[in-house]
Design a protein around this motif. Structure first.
Motif, short mmCIF file in Angstrom:
data_model
loop_
_atom_site.label_atom_id
_atom_site.label_comp_id
_atom_site.label_asym_id
_atom_site.label_seq_id
_atom_site.Cartn_x
_atom_site.Cartn_y
_atom_site.Cartn_z
N ASN A 216 48.08 -52.79 -31.65
CA ASN A 216 49.03 -51.68 -31.66
C ASN A 216 49.09 -50.98 -30.29
N MET A 217 49.03 -51.79 -29.22
CA MET A 217 48.89 -51.20 -27.89
C MET A 217 50.12 -50.42 -27.45
N ILE A 218 51.32 -50.87 -27.80
CA ILE A 218 52.51 -50.12 -27.38
C ILE A 218 52.53 -48.75 -28.04
N LYS A 219 52.12 -48.70 -29.29
CA LYS A 219 52.01 -47.41 -29.95
C LYS A 219 51.00 -46.50 -29.21
N GLN A 220 49.91 -47.10 -28.75
CA GLN A 220 48.92 -46.32 -27.99
C GLN A 220 49.52 -45.81 -26.69
N TYR A 221 50.29 -46.66 -26.00
CA TYR A 221 50.95 -46.21 -24.77
C TYR A 221 51.81 -44.97 -25.03
N LYS A 222 52.56 -45.00 -26.13
CA LYS A 222 53.47 -43.90 -26.44
C LYS A 222 52.73 -42.62 -26.80
N LYS A 223 51.65 -42.76 -27.55
CA LYS A 223 50.95 -41.59 -28.09
C LYS A 223 49.92 -41.00 -27.13
N ASN A 224 49.47 -41.78 -26.14
CA ASN A 224 48.35 -41.34 -25.29
C ASN A 224 48.64 -41.55 -23.81
N PRO A 225 49.77 -41.07 -23.32
CA PRO A 225 50.14 -41.37 -21.92
C PRO A 225 49.22 -40.74 -20.89
N LYS A 226 48.66 -39.57 -21.16
CA LYS A 226 47.78 -38.93 -20.18
C LYS A 226 46.47 -39.70 -20.04
N GLY A 227 45.95 -40.19 -21.17
CA GLY A 227 44.74 -40.99 -21.12
C GLY A 227 44.95 -42.27 -20.34
N PHE A 228 46.11 -42.92 -20.55
CA PHE A 228 46.39 -44.15 -19.82
C PHE A 228 46.64 -43.88 -18.34
N ALA A 229 47.35 -42.81 -18.02
CA ALA A 229 47.60 -42.49 -16.61
C ALA A 229 46.29 -42.22 -15.88
N PHE A 230 45.38 -41.49 -16.54
CA PHE A 230 44.05 -41.24 -15.96
C PHE A 230 43.35 -42.57 -15.65
N PHE A 231 43.37 -43.48 -16.62
CA PHE A 231 42.72 -44.77 -16.43
C PHE A 231 43.38 -45.57 -15.31
N ARG A 232 44.71 -45.58 -15.26
CA ARG A 232 45.40 -46.38 -14.26
C ARG A 232 45.07 -45.92 -12.84
N LYS A 233 44.82 -44.63 -12.66
CA LYS A 233 44.44 -44.15 -11.33
C LYS A 233 43.08 -44.73 -10.92
N ILE A 234 42.14 -44.77 -11.83
CA ILE A 234 40.83 -45.37 -11.55
C ILE A 234 40.99 -46.86 -11.27
N ALA A 235 41.82 -47.53 -12.08
CA ALA A 235 42.02 -48.96 -11.92
C ALA A 235 42.71 -49.28 -10.59
N MET A 236 43.66 -48.44 -10.17
CA MET A 236 44.31 -48.64 -8.88
C MET A 236 43.30 -48.53 -7.73
N LEU A 237 42.44 -47.55 -7.81
CA LEU A 237 41.45 -47.32 -6.75
C LEU A 237 40.55 -48.53 -6.55
N HIS A 238 40.18 -49.19 -7.64
CA HIS A 238 39.15 -50.22 -7.57
C HIS A 238 39.68 -51.62 -7.89
N ALA A 239 40.97 -51.82 -7.83
CA ALA A 239 41.54 -53.14 -8.11
C ALA A 239 40.98 -54.18 -7.15
N VAL A 240 40.73 -55.39 -7.67
CA VAL A 240 40.12 -56.44 -6.84
C VAL A 240 41.14 -57.17 -5.97
N SER A 241 42.42 -56.92 -6.18
CA SER A 241 43.46 -57.53 -5.36
C SER A 241 44.67 -56.60 -5.34
N TYR A 242 45.56 -56.83 -4.36
CA TYR A 242 46.76 -55.99 -4.31
C TYR A 242 47.66 -56.26 -5.50
N LYS A 243 47.69 -57.49 -5.96
CA LYS A 243 48.49 -57.81 -7.15
C LYS A 243 48.05 -56.98 -8.34
#
Length: 298
Positions: A216-243
């Motif tokens: 039910n991941m799309i439902k999670q995206y819709k209901k929890n956007p701040k939690g996902f945005a927080f995570f994506r910032k951490i993931a961007m910082l430490h991504a192993v490649s530019y892709k």
């Protein structure tokens, strides 16, 4: 003497399936563990069920009840209470392989040290089929990020962490009116400290339930956007490649739009990448808002 391993299980109204984990713990060939149950606000008979199991005395059980905060809030509560060297999360709809505790403890005693964050093992279906792929046989250790990005491993894996590390990383943030923040937030930060030992052994049997997060991941995206945005910032910082960084930026833009955060570029840790990813992020946002599908690939 304290056991080496805490098996912790976050649960919410899963009394109908929690017995699978309990039965598997009773079958363990090694008893060097504690079962920590975090009841995240269940309104079914979970508490009564756990009390009956405690009375049986076959498995050492610790039980904590809290108001519902979501999966990540239950993980926060678990990490605050774990006092063993290692810990592993077994979800309320999953169960351990009968020899999992024995394999974990023996492998760690033989190979573990402060140079490693813990152990990464395999998940399998209830029928015994592997979830995804095995890890490279010659690989002794790897960060979780590199397993997927560099070694092209696929599918969920079972993570056994040193409790010193899981408790030292700041807790998952709790956003008002949201109940989900990706658990990988902690895993990414632990990756920056040390790798996991690789163990190509099945530790857990996984069943993806219709009401679970994975389906039910799309439902999670819709209901929890701040939690996902927080995570994506951490993931961007430490991504192993530019892709990977660009992909995370696309998701960051999408989640920021869902939460109506107009400052998302200023708040991004990778501003130029976020600017470049904005058109694709807008498209993903529109897709998430309009689709009737329940899940989408990460």
């Amino acid at each position: 003497m304290n056991p080496m391993l805490t098996v912790f299980t976050p649960t919410y109204n899963r009394a109908y399936t929690l017995h699978l984990c309990y039965e598997s713990l009773k079958r363990q060939t090694c008893k060097d563990f504690i079962w920590l149950i975090i009841d995240d606000g269940s309104t079914d008979n979970t508490k009564e069920l756990v009390e009956s199991w405690k009375a049986e005395g076959q498995v050492p059980i610790r039980y904590h009840f809290q108001a519902n905060q979501g999966m990540h809030g239950a993980h926060n509560a678990a990490y605050e209470r774990i006092d063993t060297e290692l810990n592993v999360c077994i979800d309320s709809d999953d169960y351990m392989a009968d020899d999992a505790v024995e394999k974990i403890t023996a492998f760690w005693l033989a190979n573990g040290s402060n140079k490693y964050a813990g152990i990464v093992g395999l998940d399998a279906t209830p029928k015994g089929d592997l979830i995804g792929t095995r890890m490279p046989e010659q690989l002794k250790s790897s960060t979780l990020s590199e397993l997927y990005a560099k070694h092209k491993v696929q599918g969920d894996k079972k993570l056994v962490y040193r409790s010193e590390l899981t408790s030292s990383i700041p807790p998952y943030p709790i956003f008002p009116d949201e109940k989900y923040c990706p658990l990988s937030y902690k895993y990414i930060l632990i990756d920056q400290q040390c790798p996991l030992l690789v163990m190509n052994e099945v530790l857990c049997h996984v069943e993806y339930m219709p009401d679970g997060s994975s389906l039910n991941m799309i439902k999670q995206y819709k209901k929890n956007p701040k939690g996902f945005a927080f995570f994506r910032k951490i993931a961007m910082l430490h991504a192993v490649s530019y892709k990977e960084r660009f992909r995370e930026a696309i998701h960051y833009v999408s989640s920021s739009l869902i939460s109506a955060n107009k400052r998302f570029i200023n708040e991004s840790p990778r501003k130029w990448t976020t600017v470049l990813a904005t058109p694709a992020g807008i498209l993903l946002y529109l897709y998430i808002q309009r689709t009737n599908r329940a899940t989408v690939k990460r």
